[in-house]
Design a protein around this motif. Structure first.
Motif, PDB file in Angstrom:
ATOM      1  N   ARG A  40       0.855  -1.181   0.000  1.00  0.00           N
ATOM      2  CA  ARG A  40       0.000   0.000   0.000  1.00  0.00           C
ATOM      3  C   ARG A  40       0.894   1.235   0.000  1.00  0.00           C
ATOM      4  N   PRO A  41       0.509   2.288  -0.712  1.00  0.00           N
ATOM      5  CA  PRO A  41       1.332   3.496  -0.707  1.00  0.00           C
ATOM      6  C   PRO A  41       1.596   4.032   0.680  1.00  0.00           C
ATOM      7  N   VAL A  42       0.591   3.977   1.575  1.00  0.00           N
ATOM      8  CA  VAL A  42       0.808   4.520   2.917  1.00  0.00           C
ATOM      9  C   VAL A  42       1.829   3.717   3.694  1.00  0.00           C
ATOM     10  N   ASP A  43       2.048   2.434   3.314  1.00  0.00           N
ATOM     11  CA  ASP A  43       3.052   1.629   4.008  1.00  0.00           C
ATOM     12  C   ASP A  43       4.467   2.062   3.663  1.00  0.00           C
ATOM     13  N   VAL A  44       4.647   2.617   2.452  1.00  0.00           N
ATOM     14  CA  VAL A  44       5.999   2.959   2.023  1.00  0.00           C
ATOM     15  C   VAL A  44       6.269   4.460   2.042  1.00  0.00           C
ATOM     16  N   LEU A  45       5.261   5.257   2.339  1.00  0.00           N
ATOM     17  CA  LEU A  45       5.483   6.698   2.408  1.00  0.00           C
ATOM     18  C   LEU A  45       6.634   7.070   3.334  1.00  0.00           C
ATOM     19  N   PRO A  46       6.777   6.429   4.527  1.00  0.00           N
ATOM     20  CA  PRO A  46       7.878   6.809   5.415  1.00  0.00           C
ATOM     21  C   PRO A  46       9.261   6.584   4.815  1.00  0.00           C
ATOM     22  N   LEU A  47       9.356   5.781   3.747  1.00  0.00           N
ATOM     23  CA  LEU A  47      10.652   5.523   3.153  1.00  0.00           C
ATOM     24  C   LEU A  47      11.078   6.637   2.196  1.00  0.00           C
ATOM     25  N   LEU A  48      10.118   7.498   1.827  1.00  0.00           N
ATOM     26  CA  LEU A  48      10.436   8.613   0.947  1.00  0.00           C
ATOM     27  C   LEU A  48      11.128   9.719   1.729  1.00  0.00           C
ATOM     28  N   TRP A 121       1.545  -6.928   1.614  1.00  0.00           N
ATOM     29  CA  TRP A 121       2.764  -7.631   2.023  1.00  0.00           C
ATOM     30  C   TRP A 121       3.664  -6.758   2.904  1.00  0.00           C
ATOM     31  N   THR A 122       3.377  -5.479   2.996  1.00  0.00           N
ATOM     32  CA  THR A 122       4.286  -4.574   3.707  1.00  0.00           C
ATOM     33  C   THR A 122       3.725  -4.058   5.024  1.00  0.00           C
ATOM     34  N   CYS A 123       2.515  -4.465   5.393  1.00  0.00           N
ATOM     35  CA  CYS A 123       1.901  -3.921   6.603  1.00  0.00           C
ATOM     36  C   CYS A 123       2.272  -4.770   7.819  1.00  0.00           C
ATOM     37  N   MET A 124       1.983  -4.235   9.000  1.00  0.00           N
ATOM     38  CA  MET A 124       2.132  -4.996  10.230  1.00  0.00           C
ATOM     39  C   MET A 124       1.195  -4.410  11.275  1.00  0.00           C
ATOM     40  N   ASP A 125       0.875  -5.200  12.293  1.00  0.00           N
ATOM     41  CA  ASP A 125       0.016  -4.758  13.395  1.00  0.00           C
ATOM     42  C   ASP A 125       0.844  -4.643  14.667  1.00  0.00           C
ATOM     43  N   LEU A 126       0.580  -3.582  15.412  1.00  0.00           N
ATOM     44  CA  LEU A 126       1.276  -3.310  16.667  1.00  0.00           C
ATOM     45  C   LEU A 126       0.281  -3.425  17.811  1.00  0.00           C
ATOM     46  N   TYR A 127       0.656  -4.179  18.864  1.00  0.00           N
ATOM     47  CA  TYR A 127      -0.250  -4.455  19.978  1.00  0.00           C
ATOM     48  C   TYR A 127       0.382  -4.105  21.322  1.00  0.00           C
ATOM     49  N   ILE A 128      -0.486  -3.773  22.264  1.00  0.00           N
ATOM     50  CA  ILE A 128      -0.115  -3.620  23.671  1.00  0.00           C
ATOM     51  C   ILE A 128      -0.882  -4.669  24.460  1.00  0.00           C
ATOM     52  N   PHE A 129      -0.204  -5.313  25.416  1.00  0.00           N
ATOM     53  CA  PHE A 129      -0.809  -6.354  26.246  1.00  0.00           C
ATOM     54  C   PHE A 129      -0.661  -5.950  27.704  1.00  0.00           C
ATOM     55  N   ILE A 169      -5.849  -7.012  25.418  1.00  0.00           N
ATOM     56  CA  ILE A 169      -5.138  -6.812  24.150  1.00  0.00           C
ATOM     57  C   ILE A 169      -5.635  -5.522  23.514  1.00  0.00           C
ATOM     58  N   PHE A 170      -4.678  -4.649  23.146  1.00  0.00           N
ATOM     59  CA  PHE A 170      -5.005  -3.378  22.515  1.00  0.00           C
ATOM     60  C   PHE A 170      -4.281  -3.289  21.166  1.00  0.00           C
ATOM     61  N   LEU A 171      -5.006  -2.847  20.169  1.00  0.00           N
ATOM     62  CA  LEU A 171      -4.445  -2.638  18.835  1.00  0.00           C
ATOM     63  C   LEU A 171      -4.181  -1.154  18.622  1.00  0.00           C
ATOM     64  N   LEU A 172      -2.967  -0.830  18.157  1.00  0.00           N
ATOM     65  CA  LEU A 172      -2.717   0.538  17.706  1.00  0.00           C
ATOM     66  C   LEU A 172      -3.181   0.617  16.261  1.00  0.00           C
ATOM     67  N   PRO A 173      -4.306   1.283  15.998  1.00  0.00           N
ATOM     68  CA  PRO A 173      -4.952   1.197  14.681  1.00  0.00           C
ATOM     69  C   PRO A 173      -4.058   1.619  13.528  1.00  0.00           C
ATOM     70  N   ALA A 174      -3.132   2.530  13.770  1.00  0.00           N
ATOM     71  CA  ALA A 174      -2.293   3.021  12.678  1.00  0.00           C
ATOM     72  C   ALA A 174      -0.993   2.255  12.549  1.00  0.00           C
ATOM     73  N   GLY A 175      -0.765   1.249  13.394  1.00  0.00           N
ATOM     74  CA  GLY A 175       0.500   0.530  13.342  1.00  0.00           C
ATOM     75  C   GLY A 175       1.640   1.364  13.897  1.00  0.00           C
ATOM     76  N   MET A 176       2.854   0.833  13.811  1.00  0.00           N
ATOM     77  CA  MET A 176       4.006   1.517  14.394  1.00  0.00           C
ATOM     78  C   MET A 176       4.300   2.831  13.673  1.00  0.00           C
ATOM     79  N   LEU A 177       4.374   2.779  12.341  1.00  0.00           N
ATOM     80  CA  LEU A 177       4.694   3.988  11.594  1.00  0.00           C
ATOM     81  C   LEU A 177       3.573   5.002  11.683  1.00  0.00           C
ATOM     82  N   GLY A 178       2.337   4.497  11.629  1.00  0.00           N
ATOM     83  CA  GLY A 178       1.207   5.405  11.730  1.00  0.00           C
ATOM     84  C   GLY A 178       1.130   6.090  13.078  1.00  0.00           C
TER      85      GLY A 178
END
Length: 533
Positions: A40-48, A121-129, A169-178
């Motif tokens: 997804r474009p938003v997954d790779v924006l931080p690499l620009l 293929w480039t996304c990931m989920d970040l969680y707090i427990f 279990i808590f999900l950070l909706p935007a992931g680590m980069l978000g």
């Protein structure tokens, strides 16, 4: 200059191209979610390059993305399996298995988390427990079963808790980069600069649907002090620096259009004073009474938060019934005592679910409190431990013990948070009064609530609740001539400092009633409250 212009133009074109690509990708994804994108474009924006990525990223993510979302609790009873959909992986399950691989007194456990069906293929989920005794985190990039080990439970109470309530279990909706990108919206709020001020204004416009109109000069009123009376209410809205940021977040969650308050008092010789909870002395916030001239000079020359200040005169009927002697007795009895941190957050939380901006909820509050307690135990205890004990009818329980006790009683932490504060509660450092509670306790002492006084807990009032009470002037014709001098818009109160026109929605509209403001909602952006709540 030419080179800079060219760079800016290239960046603009890049941003437009990226934006178009994102929109097309989003439309495509909505139409065929079953097909996985390679990225997804938003997954790779931080690499620009930063100059390209940050402007786009800040438009795509908001402050709410900093707030983890509670997805459930994985417990060890009845072979329960938790299921949910994440931001990256659409299919997720979790279950907890207890064991004693460590050979410790209370054993440990393994949290199993199976994630699958990623949207790219480039996304990931970040969680707090979290449990009442610990908070940890992890992230998942690969579609498979993952495990999180709890080598040993700290106490028997934690073991019993995870057996019955599980690991939250808590999900950070935007992931680590978000999440890092969302910080970009919040970080500037704390800047003591024009950038910080503009950031606070934009945040409030965006998240509270408000506006800031520049009012005609002069922005500081030439006040005739003789026109100010005992009981007249001062409301302040700070818009830059540390206090500006805290007030901005407070306004967002409570719906208040001001962040601080004080009250005017005249002594037997006619001298004007200001009584205030939250006056800083040697780095400590205390309750203080100071001459008007000292208070006003500070706000004009030393308060770097650029406060917008309004004077709300009492209605003539209220002024006539104001017991000045009793008001002074209360004010002096509290002078020098600490600011009322004990009941600060509880004036905001009146309900189990309807005071938390999404995705914040009582589960997240408990986890935040757990983290703060581990990092700053003394400070955390001052903010909530003693107040929570009072709501439970217990003494000296730690936060983990409080959470376990709530579970043992078959209640919930949300229900505990919503229990009304009582004005007569005495804390370790004495009676507790935040800035608004202090003013309205003084009003109670002065007789403004009449026979309702014993049936109203003013420690439950937010600043919005306070300026909404029907105590204040409602006829602009009775205001001093200098009030809002030069302003083209006539209002029933006086703005005495500030570039931006202060708005107080709901001002002077609520007649006092028994148990007022004990069960009120406050959800952005409407901040609707049920009549009689």
């Amino acid at each position: 200059m030419a080179c800079s212009w060219k760079i800016a133009r290239v960046h603009s074109l890049l941003l437009l191209s990226i934006a178009g690509f994102i929109i097309l990708n989003c439309v495509y994804t909505e139409k065929s979610k079953s097909l996985k994108s390679p990225f997804r474009p938003v997954d790779v924006l931080p690499l620009l390059p930063r100059q390209v990525s940050w402007p786009a990223l800040t438009k795509l993510n908001e402050a709410q993305n900093l707030l983890p979302k509670f997805v459930g609790a994985a417990a060890a009873t009845n072979n329960s399996i938790l299921q949910w959909s994440g931001s990256c992986f659409y299919n997720n399950t979790a279950w907890l298995v207890l064991h004693n691989n460590s050979g410790t007194e209370f054993g440990g456990g393994t949290l199993h988390i199976k994630v699958s069906n990623a949207h790219s293929w480039t996304c990931m989920d970040l969680y707090i427990f979290s449990t009442p005794y610990r908070v940890t985190w992890d992230y998942y990039f690969l579609s498979r079963e993952h495990t999180l080990e709890f080598e040993s439970w700290e106490t028997q109470a934690e073991l019993e808790y995870v057996k019955n309530r599980g690991v939250s279990i808590f999900l950070l909706p935007a992931g680590m980069l978000g999440t890092l990108r969302a910080l970009w919206e919040v970080f500037p709020l704390f800047s003591n600069s024009e950038w910080g001020e503009n950031s606070n204004l934009k945040f409030l416009e965006k998240h509270m649907d408000t506006s800031f109109e520049v009012r005609p000069e002069p922005w500081v009123t030439n006040i005739t002090v003789d026109d100010i009376h005992s009981g007249d209410f001062l409301v302040l809205s700070k818009i830059r620096g540390r206090w500006g940021a805290f007030e901005t977040l407070e306004k967002w969650v409570t719906g208040s259009y001001a962040g601080h308050t004080a009250v005017c008092l005249r002594d037997s010789e006619g001298k004007l004073w200001v009584a205030e909870s939250g006056h800083e002395v040697d780095g400590e916030d205390i309750i203080a009474i100071m001459p008007w001239e000292e208070w006003w000079e500070f706000e004009l020359t030393k308060d770097d938060a650029n406060p917008q200040i309004a004077l709300l005169p009492l209605h003539p009927d209220q002024r006539a019934s104001f017991n000045e002697t009793a008001a002074w007795e209360y004010a002096k009895s509290m002078s020098g005592k600490p600011y009322g941190y004990h009941n600060l957050i509880f004036s905001w939380i009146d309900t189990v679910n309807d005071n938390f901006p999404e995705p914040l909820d009582a589960h997240m509050v408990a986890s935040v409190m757990t983290v703060w307690t581990q990092m700053m135990p003394a400070y955390a205890g001052n903010l909530w431990n003693e107040a929570l004990n009072k709501r439970l009818g217990t003494q000296n329980l730690t936060l983990p013990e409080i959470l376990v006790e709530v579970e043992r009683r078959g209640s919930s932490f949300g229900e505990l948070l919503a229990k009304p504060e009582q004005d007569n509660w005495v804390y370790e450092d004495g009676m507790s009064a935040s800035c608004v509670a202090y003013v309205f306790e003084l009003y109670k002492a002065a007789g403004l609530f009449g026979k309702l006084s014993s049936k109203i807990q003013v420690t439950e009032f937010t600043i919005k609740d306070a300026y909404s009470v029907k105590f204040f002037e409602n006829d602009p014709r009775r205001l001093p001539k200098w009030c809002d001098e030069g302003d083209t818009e006539q209002r029933p109160f006086c703005q005495i400092r500030g570039k931006y026109r202060m708005e107080l929605p709901g001002y002077n509209t609520v007649e006092p009633y028994a148990h007022m403001n004990e069960k009120c909602e406050s959800l952005p952006t409407e901040y609707y409250r049920t009549p009689g709540c």
